[in-house]
Design a protein around this motif. Sequence first.
Motif, PDB file in Angstrom:
ATOM      1  N   GLY A  46       0.607 -12.964   5.936  1.00  0.00           N
ATOM      2  CA  GLY A  46       0.654 -12.895   4.416  1.00  0.00           C
ATOM      3  C   GLY A  46       1.851 -11.641   5.076  1.00  0.00           C
ATOM      4  N   LEU A  47       2.426 -10.928   4.462  1.00  0.00           N
ATOM      5  CA  LEU A  47       3.250  -9.917   3.705  1.00  0.00           C
ATOM      6  C   LEU A  47       2.536  -8.858   3.529  1.00  0.00           C
ATOM      7  CD1 LEU A  47       6.705  -9.416   4.201  1.00  0.00           C
ATOM      8  CD2 LEU A  47       6.411 -10.016   1.689  1.00  0.00           C
ATOM      9  N   TYR A  48       2.911  -7.500   4.209  1.00  0.00           N
ATOM     10  CA  TYR A  48       2.401  -6.761   3.993  1.00  0.00           C
ATOM     11  C   TYR A  48       3.525  -5.499   4.109  1.00  0.00           C
ATOM     12  CZ  TYR A  48      -0.452  -1.883   5.274  1.00  0.00           C
ATOM     13  OH  TYR A  48      -0.875  -0.506   5.032  1.00  0.00           O
ATOM     14  N   ILE A  49       4.070  -4.929   2.710  1.00  0.00           N
ATOM     15  CA  ILE A  49       4.320  -4.147   2.984  1.00  0.00           C
ATOM     16  C   ILE A  49       3.772  -2.357   3.238  1.00  0.00           C
ATOM     17  CG2 ILE A  49       6.513  -2.314   2.004  1.00  0.00           C
ATOM     18  CD1 ILE A  49       6.858  -5.139   0.124  1.00  0.00           C
ATOM     19  N   SER A  50       4.394  -1.166   3.857  1.00  0.00           N
ATOM     20  CA  SER A  50       3.570  -0.063   3.652  1.00  0.00           C
ATOM     21  C   SER A  50       4.468   0.959   3.604  1.00  0.00           C
ATOM     22  CB  SER A  50       2.754   0.235   4.738  1.00  0.00           C
ATOM     23  OG  SER A  50       2.745   1.289   4.853  1.00  0.00           O
ATOM     24  N   VAL A  51       4.042   1.738   2.545  1.00  0.00           N
ATOM     25  CA  VAL A  51       4.934   2.880   2.150  1.00  0.00           C
ATOM     26  C   VAL A  51       4.799   4.596   1.947  1.00  0.00           C
ATOM     27  CG1 VAL A  51       6.614   3.863  -0.419  1.00  0.00           C
ATOM     28  CG2 VAL A  51       5.896   1.340  -0.221  1.00  0.00           C
ATOM     29  N   LEU A  52       4.875   5.118   2.858  1.00  0.00           N
ATOM     30  CA  LEU A  52       4.582   6.383   2.970  1.00  0.00           C
ATOM     31  C   LEU A  52       5.140   7.337   2.376  1.00  0.00           C
ATOM     32  CD1 LEU A  52       4.790   5.503   6.978  1.00  0.00           C
ATOM     33  CD2 LEU A  52       3.321   4.991   5.637  1.00  0.00           C
ATOM     34  N   THR A  53       4.450   8.185   1.621  1.00  0.00           N
ATOM     35  CA  THR A  53       4.716   9.112   1.147  1.00  0.00           C
ATOM     36  C   THR A  53       4.133   9.685   1.644  1.00  0.00           C
ATOM     37  OG1 THR A  53       2.866   9.563  -0.320  1.00  0.00           O
ATOM     38  CG2 THR A  53       4.254   7.806  -1.671  1.00  0.00           C
ATOM     39  N   ASN A  54       4.211  11.665   0.734  1.00  0.00           N
ATOM     40  CA  ASN A  54       4.377  13.568   1.484  1.00  0.00           C
ATOM     41  C   ASN A  54       3.095  12.988   1.189  1.00  0.00           C
ATOM     42  OD1 ASN A  54       5.054  15.286   3.057  1.00  0.00           O
ATOM     43  ND2 ASN A  54       5.593  16.190   0.859  1.00  0.00           N
ATOM     44  N   PRO A  55       2.225  14.039   1.537  1.00  0.00           N
ATOM     45  CA  PRO A  55       2.098  13.559   3.279  1.00  0.00           C
ATOM     46  C   PRO A  55       1.198  12.147   3.230  1.00  0.00           C
ATOM     47  CG  PRO A  55       0.457  15.211   3.079  1.00  0.00           C
ATOM     48  CD  PRO A  55       1.086  14.576   1.379  1.00  0.00           C
ATOM     49  N   THR A  56       1.059  12.375   4.691  1.00  0.00           N
ATOM     50  CA  THR A  56       0.981  11.087   5.132  1.00  0.00           C
ATOM     51  C   THR A  56       0.503  10.749   6.482  1.00  0.00           C
ATOM     52  OG1 THR A  56       2.172   9.214   3.888  1.00  0.00           O
ATOM     53  CG2 THR A  56       0.676   8.512   6.172  1.00  0.00           C
ATOM     54  N   THR A  57      -0.945  11.616   7.088  1.00  0.00           N
ATOM     55  CA  THR A  57      -0.980  11.917   8.008  1.00  0.00           C
ATOM     56  C   THR A  57      -2.837  11.646   8.303  1.00  0.00           C
ATOM     57  OG1 THR A  57      -2.482  14.211   7.148  1.00  0.00           O
ATOM     58  CG2 THR A  57      -0.055  14.145   7.862  1.00  0.00           C
ATOM     59  N   ILE A  86       0.826  -1.073   0.096  1.00  0.00           N
ATOM     60  CA  ILE A  86      -0.151  -0.061   0.270  1.00  0.00           C
ATOM     61  C   ILE A  86       0.827   1.214  -0.135  1.00  0.00           C
ATOM     62  CG2 ILE A  86      -2.111   1.501   0.779  1.00  0.00           C
ATOM     63  CD1 ILE A  86      -2.858  -1.504   2.361  1.00  0.00           C
ATOM     64  N   PHE A  87       0.264   2.029  -1.277  1.00  0.00           N
ATOM     65  CA  PHE A  87       1.325   3.415  -0.863  1.00  0.00           C
ATOM     66  C   PHE A  87       0.329   4.909  -0.827  1.00  0.00           C
ATOM     67  CE2 PHE A  87       4.116   0.670  -3.931  1.00  0.00           C
ATOM     68  CZ  PHE A  87       5.354   2.007  -4.235  1.00  0.00           C
ATOM     69  N   ALA A  88       0.901   4.758   0.662  1.00  0.00           N
ATOM     70  CA  ALA A  88      -0.438   6.216   1.024  1.00  0.00           C
ATOM     71  C   ALA A  88       0.102   7.310   0.922  1.00  0.00           C
ATOM     72  CB  ALA A  88      -0.352   5.626   2.629  1.00  0.00           C
ATOM     73  N   THR A  89      -0.992   8.266   1.286  1.00  0.00           N
ATOM     74  CA  THR A  89      -0.579   9.571   0.713  1.00  0.00           C
ATOM     75  C   THR A  89      -2.127  10.292   1.461  1.00  0.00           C
ATOM     76  OG1 THR A  89       0.204  11.662  -0.341  1.00  0.00           O
ATOM     77  CG2 THR A  89      -0.592   9.997  -1.521  1.00  0.00           C
ATOM     78  N   SER A  90      -2.364  10.617   2.116  1.00  0.00           N
ATOM     79  CA  SER A  90      -3.154  11.625   3.196  1.00  0.00           C
ATOM     80  C   SER A  90      -3.509  12.327   3.752  1.00  0.00           C
ATOM     81  CB  SER A  90      -4.474   9.917   3.260  1.00  0.00           C
ATOM     82  OG  SER A  90      -5.507  10.653   3.511  1.00  0.00           O
ATOM     83  N   GLY A  91      -4.591  13.398   4.009  1.00  0.00           N
ATOM     84  CA  GLY A  91      -4.615  14.110   4.979  1.00  0.00           C
ATOM     85  C   GLY A  91      -5.143  13.691   5.844  1.00  0.00           C
TER      86      GLY A  91
END
Length: 286
Positions: free
Chosen positions: A191-202, A157-162
Amino acid sequence: MSIFRKKKYITIQSDQVKENIPEKLWIKCNNCHEILYTKELDKNYIISYKCDFHLRMKAWERINIICEPDSFIEYDSELISGNPLDFPGYEEKLLKARENNDIKEAVVTGEGKINNFQVVLAVMDANFIMGSMGSVVGEKITRAIEAALEKQYPLIIFATSGGARMQEGMLSLMQMAKTSAALAKLDAAGGLYISVLTNPTTGGVTASFASLGDIIIAEPGALIGFTGPRVIEQTIKQKLPAGFQKAEFMKQRGLIDIIVPRNKIKNELKNILALHINSEVGACSS
């Protein structure tokens, strides 16, 4: 009588000038404030070639740099948000967001290949109402988690959120619990879960699925936290440390496992998946 002749000027309408200038030819960097040529920026993975700042990236742009060509199959593309609370102006805001973007909601989900590894992806897009999480965003992410569990594919999951979408009230906030519960089932199954945090993740995204990865990666300089630093400073009446809530600051304090530039993320994911291919996490090759 003046011996100098008056110069004759031709008046050009501003609309005439605009017609001859291609749209979105240049963009201003949010970090160094330099003007960047978009064609060069595209070649550089939407990373400023002046200061290495990672600018906002669209969901489909990210999918295209991560997945092998023509390998991505989208899930639940028909799902769109309604206005369950009759919030004033919300339907118009949703319509405008759909018209201005090539997506119908703030997340795109599906499955694709990274090299020969089949994965389930959920990619958020801050261009759609700042990537806010409403009931449809939460539902699409939950379905993606369930698909990863059923197919025994790694989840990324690539996260970016206000944060949570205020126009949907509690229906938005409950997505924090729903996505977290689905991830607990995935974790229990190995299961394998990879979290990718991008700008911004809030906000609620940080306080739920974004922080629950087995491996948590962040892009350089990404803002990560529940509440923004300005609000915190106003609340506690204190000056925060330099770089507070940036990815580098969070890595030093153990929230982030690794910081990876956008142009190297595909190779990093490939290496992580290769380490798990023969384990019970379900990484598959074809």
